[in-house]
Design an enzyme around this catalytic site. Structure first.
Site, mmCIF file in Angstrom:
data_model
loop_
_atom_site.group_PDB
_atom_site.id
_atom_site.type_symbol
_atom_site.label_atom_id
_atom_site.label_comp_id
_atom_site.label_asym_id
_atom_site.label_seq_id
_atom_site.Cartn_x
_atom_site.Cartn_y
_atom_site.Cartn_z
ATOM 1 N N HIS A 13 45.984 47.007 54.184
ATOM 2 C CA HIS A 13 44.994 46.389 53.258
ATOM 3 C C HIS A 13 45.273 44.888 53.195
ATOM 4 O O HIS A 13 46.222 44.455 52.548
ATOM 5 C CB HIS A 13 45.126 46.999 51.853
ATOM 6 C CG HIS A 13 44.178 46.418 50.844
ATOM 7 N ND1 HIS A 13 43.449 47.205 49.990
ATOM 8 C CD2 HIS A 13 43.837 45.139 50.543
ATOM 9 C CE1 HIS A 13 42.699 46.429 49.205
ATOM 10 N NE2 HIS A 13 42.936 45.168 49.521
ATOM 11 N N HIS A 15 43.257 40.774 53.094
ATOM 12 C CA HIS A 15 42.082 39.901 53.069
ATOM 13 C C HIS A 15 42.346 38.732 54.008
ATOM 14 O O HIS A 15 43.169 37.872 53.695
ATOM 15 C CB HIS A 15 41.820 39.386 51.646
ATOM 16 C CG HIS A 15 41.552 40.493 50.678
ATOM 17 N ND1 HIS A 15 40.287 40.956 50.407
ATOM 18 C CD2 HIS A 15 42.398 41.269 49.948
ATOM 19 C CE1 HIS A 15 40.352 41.957 49.541
ATOM 20 N NE2 HIS A 15 41.629 42.172 49.246
ATOM 21 N N ASN A 41 35.204 42.169 51.943
ATOM 22 C CA ASN A 41 34.550 41.511 50.789
ATOM 23 C C ASN A 41 34.347 40.011 51.025
ATOM 24 O O ASN A 41 34.829 39.170 50.286
ATOM 25 C CB ASN A 41 35.330 41.772 49.484
ATOM 26 C CG ASN A 41 36.729 41.200 49.485
ATOM 27 O OD1 ASN A 41 37.365 41.100 50.533
ATOM 28 N ND2 ASN A 41 37.228 40.822 48.320
ATOM 29 N N LYS A 99 34.817 50.904 52.604
ATOM 30 C CA LYS A 99 35.477 50.467 51.377
ATOM 31 C C LYS A 99 34.530 50.564 50.185
ATOM 32 O O LYS A 99 33.410 50.054 50.220
ATOM 33 C CB LYS A 99 35.929 49.007 51.556
ATOM 34 C CG LYS A 99 36.461 48.347 50.309
ATOM 35 C CD LYS A 99 37.854 48.809 49.962
ATOM 36 C CE LYS A 99 38.304 48.294 48.612
ATOM 37 N NZ LYS A 99 39.563 47.602 48.623
ATOM 38 N N HIS A 136 38.782 50.949 45.768
ATOM 39 C CA HIS A 136 39.275 50.086 44.697
ATOM 40 C C HIS A 136 39.102 50.934 43.436
ATOM 41 O O HIS A 136 38.002 51.027 42.899
ATOM 42 C CB HIS A 136 38.491 48.774 44.612
ATOM 43 C CG HIS A 136 39.045 47.863 43.572
ATOM 44 N ND1 HIS A 136 39.768 46.731 43.877
ATOM 45 C CD2 HIS A 136 39.042 47.946 42.215
ATOM 46 C CE1 HIS A 136 40.176 46.157 42.742
ATOM 47 N NE2 HIS A 136 39.737 46.869 41.726
ATOM 48 N N HIS A 174 46.112 49.987 46.553
ATOM 49 C CA HIS A 174 46.910 49.156 45.637
ATOM 50 C C HIS A 174 47.088 49.803 44.255
ATOM 51 O O HIS A 174 46.680 49.248 43.236
ATOM 52 C CB HIS A 174 46.336 47.743 45.509
ATOM 53 C CG HIS A 174 44.848 47.622 45.382
ATOM 54 N ND1 HIS A 174 44.117 48.336 44.474
ATOM 55 C CD2 HIS A 174 43.959 46.867 46.055
ATOM 56 C CE1 HIS A 174 42.837 48.013 44.590
ATOM 57 N NE2 HIS A 174 42.720 47.123 45.557
ATOM 58 N N LEU A 219 43.990 41.771 40.887
ATOM 59 C CA LEU A 219 43.387 43.022 40.418
ATOM 60 C C LEU A 219 43.731 44.132 41.392
ATOM 61 O O LEU A 219 43.729 43.878 42.602
ATOM 62 C CB LEU A 219 41.873 42.871 40.294
ATOM 63 C CG LEU A 219 41.444 41.985 39.109
ATOM 64 C CD1 LEU A 219 39.949 41.712 39.165
ATOM 65 C CD2 LEU A 219 41.820 42.626 37.771
ATOM 66 N N ASP A 247 47.519 43.718 50.258
ATOM 67 C CA ASP A 247 46.443 43.126 49.450
ATOM 68 C C ASP A 247 46.636 41.609 49.338
ATOM 69 O O ASP A 247 46.304 41.007 48.317
ATOM 70 C CB ASP A 247 46.345 43.770 48.064
ATOM 71 C CG ASP A 247 45.018 43.456 47.378
ATOM 72 O OD1 ASP A 247 44.094 42.960 48.045
ATOM 73 O OD2 ASP A 247 44.921 43.699 46.163
HETATM 74 C C1 NCD Z 1 41.074 40.532 46.055
HETATM 75 C C2 NCD Z 1 40.384 39.299 46.638
HETATM 76 O O1 NCD Z 1 40.694 38.186 46.218
HETATM 77 O O2 NCD Z 1 39.559 39.466 47.554
HETATM 78 N N1 NCD Z 1 41.728 40.172 44.836
HETATM 79 C C3 NCD Z 1 42.771 40.813 44.251
HETATM 80 O O3 NCD Z 1 43.149 40.444 43.150
HETATM 81 N N2 NCD Z 1 43.376 41.809 44.848
HETATM 82 C C4 NCD Z 1 40.073 41.622 45.878
HETATM 83 C C5 NCD Z 1 40.687 42.967 45.631
HETATM 84 O O4 NCD Z 1 41.246 43.567 46.536
HETATM 85 O O5 NCD Z 1 40.598 43.456 44.502
HETATM 86 ZN ZN ZN Z 2 42.255 43.751 48.146
#
Ligand code: NCD
Ligand code: ZN
Length: 346
Positions: A13, A15, A41, A99, A136, A174, A219, A247
Site C-alpha cells: 500500500h 501513494h 487516489n 480500492k 479504507h 492500514h 488517516l 501507506d
Molecule cells: C492518504 C493520502 O494522502 O493519499 N492519506 C493518509 O493519511 N493515509 C490517503 C489514505 O490512504 O487514507
Molecule cells: Zn493510503
C-alpha cells in the site's frame, strides 16, 4: 553489529502520486521494494483500465535506471464502476486489486463509493474473477467520533461484506485498532491486513506532544497506546494474515502545516528500516521476513521475491526535508535518527 539478510520486501500500500513529486518519491520506494500496490487516489482518480495503463507508464518512465521495481496497479471504485471494468481489469496483467474509499473519508476520496449497496454487482464480479478488494475501513459519518470510525466500519459494513461475498479476498488496509487486529486474526483466510510503520511506532499522544504535530497526522488517525501494542503483537506474530503496507503518503510542507492540514505521513525514505526497529524492539526480528516479504505475495497468489536485502543495526539521521522543485516534503523522523540501515541491496 546486528545484521539481517532478508528476501527483498514488497510494499502492499503506497501513494506514489504523479507529476513532479512522483519523480522525487519513487526512488525511495524502488530502492527498498521489488513491487508495490499503488494507490489510485489521484485527481482525477484512476477509475478505469485505460487510466491505470497510462499511470503505470508514467511510473515506469520515472523509475531509476537499473531498478527492477514493478508497480502493481489498482482501480478506484466509484458508485459508477461497471461489472465490465472488473472483467477488463482481469484481462490485463497489471491490475491487481480494486480500492474502496468511502466517499469523503480521506485525501482525494470525494468520488468514492457513497454506499456499498451501489456496487453489489461489481463486488460479486470481483469475487468471481478473484480480484482482491482493498478497503479504507472507516465510516465517514461526521457524528461518529474519529477514533471510533474503524471499529464502527467493522460492525456496520465489514461483517456483512464478508457474509455476502464469502469468496471475496479482502485486504483491510492500514488497521489501527486492537479490535481490527483481533477481527482479522479470527476471520477466514480470505481476509488479511496491512499495517503501517507509523501505526506501529506512534500513538495518539504523538499528535500533540508539546504542540500540534501536523506531520503525525494521517488517516486512519493514530490511536491509544493499547492499540499500538496490539498492532505490534499482530505484525510481529508471524501470522500470515498481516503484511507490510507503508501507506507512505507525501504532501507538501505547506499543505501539512496549514489551518486545515492534509492527512498523510511520508515514510518511504526509511520504510523497511522503521519496521526493523519495531520488530527488533519486540524481540521478533526473525518475523520481519514473513511480514515484509512472504505474507503479501502469498495472499495475492504471487511468487515471493528471489533476491535479498541486508540491514544492519546502525544509527543514521533523516534529513530535515527534501525538495520537490520549490516545494518541500517533511519526511517521518525529520532531523531524528533511525536505528537500522540498508547496507547491501543486490
Ligand atoms: C492518504 C493520502 O494522502 O493519499 N492519506 C493518509 O493519511 N493515509 C490517503 C489514505 O490512504 O487514507
Ligand atoms: Zn493510503
Amino acid at each position: 553489529m546486528k545484521r539481517l539478510v532478508l528476501t527483498r520486501p514488497d510494499d502492499w500500500h503506497v501513494h506514489l502520486r504523479d507529476g513532479k513529486i512522483m519523480w522525487d518519491v519513487l526512488p525511495d520506494t524502488a530502492h527498498r521494494f521489488v513491487r508495490a500496490i499503488v494507490m489510485p487516489n489521484l485527481t482525477p482518480p484512476i477509475t478505469s483500465v485505460e487510466l491505470a495503463r497510462m499511470y503505470r507508464e508514467r511510473i515506469l518512465f520515472s523509475i531509476p535506471r537499473l531498478s527492477r521495481f514493478t508497480p502493481l496497479m489498482t482501480l478506484y471504485l466509484t458508485d459508477n464502476t461497471s461489472v465490465n471494468e472488473v472483467r477488463r481489469a482481469k484481462n490485463t496483467d497489471f491490475i491487481y486489486a480494486f480500492k474502496y474509499y468511502p466517499a469523503g473519508s480521506t485525501t482525494n476520496s470525494d468520488s468514492g463509493v457513497t454506499d456499498l449497496r451501489h456496487i453489489g454487482n461489481v463486488l460479486a464480479e470481483m469475487e468471481k474473477q478473484e480480484i482482491p478488494l482493498l478497503l479504507h475501513g472507516e465510516v465517514v459519518d461526521r457524528n461518529i467520533d474519529i477514533y471510533d470510525r474503524e471499529a464502527i466500519f467493522i460492525d456496520r459494513h465489514l461483517c456483512s461484506l464478508i457474509k455476502d461475498y464469502p469468496g471475496l479476498k479482502i485486504v483491510f488496509e492500514h488497521i489501527t485498532t486492537k479490535y481490527a487486529a483481533d477481527f482479522v486474526w479470527e476471520s477466514s483466510d480470505k481476509i488479511a491486513s496491512t499495517i503501517t510503520a507509523h501505526h506501529l511506532l506512534l500513538n495518539r499522544n504523538d499528535l500533540f506532544s508539546g504542540g500540534i504535530r501536523p506531520h503525525h497526522y494521517c488517516l486512519p488517525i493514530l490511536k491509544r497506546e493499547e492499540h499500538r501494542v496490539a498492532l505490534v503483537k499482530a505484525a510481529t506474530s508471524g501470522n500470515r494474515k498481516f503484511f507490510l503496507g507503508t501507506d507512505s503518503a507525501p504532501h507538501y510542507q505547506q499543505n501539512k502545516e496549514s489551518a486545515c492540514g492534509c492527512a498523510g505521513i511520508y515514510t518511504a525514505h526509511a520504510a523497511i528500516e522503521l519496521y526493523a526497529e519495531v520488530f527488533d524492539k519486540a524481540g521478533a526480528i526473525h518475523n520481519l521476513e514473513p511480514f515484509a516479504s512472504f505474507n503479501g505475495p502469498d495472499f495475492y497468489g504471487l511468487p515471493r521475491n528471489q533476491d535479498y536485502l541486508t540491514l544492519e543495526k546502525q544509527i543514521w539521521t533523516v534529513p530535515e526535508f527534501f525538495s520537490v522543485g520549490e516545494e518541500r516534503v517533511i519526511p517521518f523522523r525529520a532531523g531524528e535518527t533511525v536505528a537500522w540501515k540498508i547496507v547491501d541491496n543486490e
